[in-house]
Design a protein around this motif. Structure first.
Motif, PDB file in Angstrom:
ATOM      1  N   HIS A  17       0.815  -1.210   0.000  1.00 34.14           N
ATOM      2  CA  HIS A  17       0.000   0.000   0.000  1.00 34.14           C
ATOM      3  C   HIS A  17       0.858   1.274   0.000  1.00 34.14           C
ATOM      4  O   HIS A  17       0.574   2.224  -0.734  1.00 34.14           O
ATOM      5  N   GLU A  18       1.893   1.306   0.833  1.00 27.34           N
ATOM      6  CA  GLU A  18       2.746   2.492   0.901  1.00 27.34           C
ATOM      7  C   GLU A  18       3.491   2.697  -0.414  1.00 27.34           C
ATOM      8  O   GLU A  18       3.654   3.835  -0.873  1.00 27.34           O
ATOM      9  N   ALA A  19       3.943   1.608  -1.014  1.00 28.03           N
ATOM     10  CA  ALA A  19       4.655   1.699  -2.290  1.00 28.03           C
ATOM     11  C   ALA A  19       3.740   2.267  -3.372  1.00 28.03           C
ATOM     12  O   ALA A  19       4.152   3.110  -4.176  1.00 28.03           O
ATOM     13  N   LYS A  20       2.490   1.826  -3.386  1.00 25.21           N
ATOM     14  CA  LYS A  20       1.535   2.316  -4.385  1.00 25.21           C
ATOM     15  C   LYS A  20       1.322   3.820  -4.248  1.00 25.21           C
ATOM     16  O   LYS A  20       1.307   4.551  -5.244  1.00 25.21           O
ATOM     17  N   ARG A  21       1.165   4.271  -3.008  1.00 22.54           N
ATOM     18  CA  ARG A  21       0.965   5.714  -2.785  1.00 22.54           C
ATOM     19  C   ARG A  21       2.196   6.506  -3.216  1.00 22.54           C
ATOM     20  O   ARG A  21       2.081   7.606  -3.777  1.00 22.54           O
ATOM     21  N   MET A  22       3.367   5.951  -2.954  1.00 20.64           N
ATOM     22  CA  MET A  22       4.598   6.631  -3.341  1.00 20.64           C
ATOM     23  C   MET A  22       4.698   6.757  -4.855  1.00 20.64           C
ATOM     24  O   MET A  22       4.987   7.834  -5.394  1.00 20.64           O
ATOM     25  N   TYR A  23       4.463   5.653  -5.571  1.00 19.78           N
ATOM     26  CA  TYR A  23       4.550   5.678  -7.034  1.00 19.78           C
ATOM     27  C   TYR A  23       3.531   6.647  -7.625  1.00 19.78           C
ATOM     28  O   TYR A  23       3.830   7.374  -8.579  1.00 19.78           O
ATOM     29  N   GLU A  24       2.331   6.650  -7.062  1.00 26.88           N
ATOM     30  CA  GLU A  24       1.291   7.552  -7.562  1.00 26.88           C
ATOM     31  C   GLU A  24       1.684   9.011  -7.344  1.00 26.88           C
ATOM     32  O   GLU A  24       1.383   9.878  -8.175  1.00 26.88           O
ATOM     33  N   LYS A  48       0.610   5.749 -12.877  1.00 23.91           N
ATOM     34  CA  LYS A  48      -0.829   5.501 -12.836  1.00 23.91           C
ATOM     35  C   LYS A  48      -1.104   4.021 -13.065  1.00 23.91           C
ATOM     36  O   LYS A  48      -0.509   3.404 -13.950  1.00 23.91           O
ATOM     37  N   LYS A  49      -2.000   3.480 -12.268  1.00 18.60           N
ATOM     38  CA  LYS A  49      -2.363   2.064 -12.422  1.00 18.60           C
ATOM     39  C   LYS A  49      -3.174   1.887 -13.700  1.00 18.60           C
ATOM     40  O   LYS A  49      -4.121   2.626 -13.937  1.00 18.60           O
ATOM     41  N   TYR A  50      -2.780   0.907 -14.511  1.00 18.89           N
ATOM     42  CA  TYR A  50      -3.506   0.694 -15.763  1.00 18.89           C
ATOM     43  C   TYR A  50      -4.064  -0.711 -15.909  1.00 18.89           C
ATOM     44  O   TYR A  50      -4.860  -0.965 -16.804  1.00 18.89           O
ATOM     45  N   ILE A  51      -3.669  -1.619 -15.034  1.00 17.97           N
ATOM     46  CA  ILE A  51      -4.251  -2.959 -15.074  1.00 17.97           C
ATOM     47  C   ILE A  51      -4.034  -3.648 -13.731  1.00 17.97           C
ATOM     48  O   ILE A  51      -3.068  -3.354 -13.017  1.00 17.97           O
TER      49      ILE A  51
END
Length: 221
Positions: free
Chosen positions: A179-186, A191-194
């Protein structure tokens, strides 16, 4: 807290890089256990077992002990499978980091260094699916150095490398527990595409979801 710098990987970093990767990925075992425990079929099986044992034994102790034992065994089993995955990674691209990343066209491996110690890593290699796509891999930051923007800086280093190399996009994979990694990348602009479930019996059984993110270099210009 000391300043840090990002530099290219050196052979002398080999041991600490592998240890940093293993330590960082091992932190996800408790989260994966909780994720598995939340699956409807797991809750159903545990509930049925508890009720059946309670009805047959007329005692609360036996079903409680039985469920506790099953949970402990499940934790050990998940830990075992996760160790197998880590071992696979260490024997794959991290077996010979220089050969995989430093001596291959379009690939590179960076480390973040503070007080002459490696405290973060990231790698990049061309996609096997698209010629103009670069894959970000092996992002890891030592636990006591998180929250300082090191992961963002490592991500931007990959983006700069991709732009210099003429790539159109940078992609990466994240797990459902990162979850933390996703927020950082965003926050960096990915952007999530799949999103898909790992196409294996194990993946389908525990709903092991992988999210793919993309940073579009053309739109970022």
């Amino acid at each position: 807290m000391s300043d840090y710098k990002i530099r290219a990987y050196q052979d002398s970093d080999y041991k600490v890089v592998r240890e940093l990767f293993s330590a960082g990925m091992s932190e996800y075992v408790p989260s994966i256990c909780i994720h598995v425990l939340k699956q409807p079929w797991v809750l159903f099986v545990l509930t049925c077992m508890f009720i059946c044992l309670l009805a047959s034994s007329k005692s609360l102790i036996l079903p409680v002990l039985a469920v506790t034992l099953v949970l402990a065994l499940g934790r050990q089993l998940l830990g075992y499978f996760w160790e197998m995955y880590l071992d696979h990674c260490l024997k794959e691209d991290l077996q010979d980091i220089s050969k995989t990343y430093m001596h291959s066209n379009g690939s590179c491996f960076w480390v973040a260094e503070a007080d002459e110690s490696v405290i973060g890593t990231v790698a990049a290699k061309p996609s096997d699916e698209k010629e103009d796509e670069l894959i970000l891999k092996r992002m890891s930051v030592r636990k006591d150095f998180r929250g300082l923007g090191i992961a963002k800086a490592l991500s931007r280093e990959v983006i700069r490398f991709a732009r210099k190399g003429g790539y159109r996009s940078v992609t990466l994979n994240t797990l459902m527990v990162q979850h933390e990694a996703k927020r950082m990348y965003e926050s960096v602009g990915f952007k999530k595409y799949i999103e898909f479930i790992l196409p294996t019996v194990y993946g389908k059984l525990i709903n092991f979801t992988i999210s793919k993110y993309r940073f579009d270099l053309l739109n970022a210009e």
